[in-house]
Each structure stands twice: as C-alpha cells, then as structure tokens.
Motif scaffolding. Sequence first.
Motif, PDB file in Angstrom:
ATOM      1  N   ASN A  30     -12.433 -56.529  -0.936  1.00 48.43           N
ATOM      2  CA  ASN A  30     -11.310 -57.437  -1.100  1.00 48.43           C
ATOM      3  C   ASN A  30     -11.686 -58.795  -0.534  1.00 48.43           C
ATOM      4  OD1 ASN A  30      -9.410 -55.551  -2.222  1.00 48.43           O
ATOM      5  ND2 ASN A  30      -9.265 -54.628  -0.178  1.00 48.43           N
ATOM      6  N   VAL A  60     -10.263 -62.425   0.617  1.00 45.83           N
ATOM      7  CA  VAL A  60      -8.999 -63.027   1.052  1.00 45.83           C
ATOM      8  C   VAL A  60      -9.260 -64.463   1.473  1.00 45.83           C
ATOM      9  CG1 VAL A  60      -7.075 -62.838   2.664  1.00 45.83           C
ATOM     10  CG2 VAL A  60      -8.272 -60.765   1.888  1.00 45.83           C
ATOM     11  N   GLN A 103      -9.403 -63.241  -6.387  1.00 41.28           N
ATOM     12  CA  GLN A 103      -8.912 -61.981  -6.911  1.00 41.28           C
ATOM     13  C   GLN A 103      -9.725 -61.532  -8.113  1.00 41.28           C
ATOM     14  OE1 GLN A 103      -6.331 -60.080  -5.484  1.00 41.28           O
ATOM     15  NE2 GLN A 103      -7.326 -58.601  -6.835  1.00 41.28           N
TER      16      GLN A 103
END
Length: 347
Positions: free
Chosen positions: A143, A145, A180
């Motif tokens: 992920n 961020v 993303q």
Amino acid sequence: MVSPPISELTARARDIFRLVVEDYLESGQPVGSKTLAQRGEVNLSPASIRSVLSELEQFGLLAAPHTSAGRMPTDLGLRLFVDGIMQVGEPTRQERAAIEQQLSSPGPIEEALENTSAMLSSLSGAAGMVMVPQREGQLSQINLVPLDATRALAVLVGEDGHVENRVLDLSSAIGASTLQQASNFINAHLSGRTLSEAARLMQREIAAGKSALGDASRSLVEQGIATWSEDAAKRPVLIVRGASNLLDESAMSDLDRVRQLLDDLENKQSVAQLLEDARDADSTRIFIGAENRLFALSGSSVIASPYRDREGRVVGVLGVIGPTRLNYARVVPMVDFTARSLGKRIG
C-alpha cells in the motif's frame, strides 16, 4: 606483538604453558605456581615453575592480574594454544545425537535455525548465533500512502506476515490517485512473487509496452521495487539465543565486560558482519578477544563456521560467542558438526 612459534619454547615451558591454559579454561581463574606443583604433572619446584611462568609472561603469552599472583593466558597465548597445542576431537555421541535430533525435526527452516541457535547455546554454555540464509521474501500486499507532495509511505506486507514501512522520495509531486494506481498494479500483478521476480516482470511488461501504468505510476513502482530489493539484500537476519548464559558466576566479578558484550550483541549488523568474515573459510574460524575489533572491549571469543547447501554453496554462518575461556577443544568440533548437519537439513 607476534607470539613465538611453539617450537621456540622449551619442552618444560610448553608443558607448563599448556597446564596453565587448560586449568584457566576450566576454572576461569588465574593459575599459580603452587597449584601447578601440587598437580604433580611437572617435576619442578614452585620456584622453578615461577621462573618458567615469568619467561612465558615476557613472551606475552601469560599475564598476571593485579589481584592475583597467578597467571592467565593472554589473547596471544590463547591463539598459540589453539593453533599449536590444542587437540581437537569429535563431539561426543550424546552431543551428535542431540544435534541430529534437533535438526531432523519436521517444520519450517526458520524453526530449525531458531532451534540450532538455542541448541548451540545449551551445549556450549555460551550464546548461540545463526545467520539466516539470504532468502527473498514473497510479496503479499503493498500500500502506498501519501505523506506530503514529494514523499510517500510504502507499507510492504510479505506472505510470511512480515510488515515493513519504507519512505519513498518522489521526483515530483504525485497525487493520491496515482499512488493508488501503483498499489493496485502491484497487488494485481506482482503478489506472490519475490522482489527480484517482480522487478524482472515489470521490465518485460514495460519493454513490451504491455504495462497499463502511466509514466508517474510506472516510475513509482520501479523505484519502490528497486529500493526494497536493495534493502532486503543488505539486511542481516541474525538469531542469537542463550545470551543469559554469559551471566555465569565468573561473570559477576567482571560485570562491565559482560555488559559490554551484551551491548555488542544488540548491534546485530556488526555481529552479522563478523560472521560474514567466516563465510569464505574452509573450516571453523576462531576469533579471540582483541583479534576482532567488535569484541575487543568485552574480551570475548567467537567460534564460527559456514554452512552449505547440498550443492556446496555457502548459505549462512553459525557459531557461538562467549568469554575467551571457552572450551575451544570441545566447542570447535561441535560448531563444525552442527554446520555440516544443518547443511544437510537445508538441502
């Protein structure tokens, strides 16, 4: 100072030197002339023995602590003893059985390595160390961020459940949607692969024009994979068990040394580098006291041996660390046998 060749010592000097070292390794205490005379293994008076002890001290092989009239071997003396006098045999039948039983237990290799470190500690009475083979973990999920306009936090999750956080410096401002997109691509296409496999797949897709990523996302994925691959290759994985064994009765009189040793063991990067020095050795290596800068202050010794897979490739190093009065004659063959046995277990 360089120790004299063992051939330069007279026969009685060699005998007395051997007795002092053997007695010291067993008791951890300085050995006096009266003790040696009472043992009856040398047919000399205490006065004659003191004369020989003084000669050995002048050679730099023995030293007299301020609090005792007895002598104890210096690092130089221990090196001469290990290289020129010590008789190394084989582990006992019980020790071999314990080692083989521990390594033959079913289960993941990581568990076998943990057990090996604990077993070496138990058998040697010192701290056991095993450097884990360098193996690339497999990705499970990543992920990305945003932290600010030019930095992103990458949360990397391995299939073994291991989680790492890495900060990536971005060459230009990248929005949350781009981060993303990069995360989605990695999780869809690269999950279950090692970092090197992921990097090769990315290169092939980009070269073939198959990647659906935009320029910014592609650059981000490439940068992330390169950073994680480099970090994984550099990071040592060192298992240390039995450090409490270093706090034996003899250590109570020298707590500063033991505290220094425990601090050294906390620095696993440096300890791993020391073990790396044994990777290219043909057999077990012995580092005594100040011979190694890392443990010079704590006055400790390391006995280490590389272990190989069935194709003969060195995949790691194992060993023990303890005070310089380790029972070298017993521990050296034990470490060597464990390394050979672990190599068979790894396959």
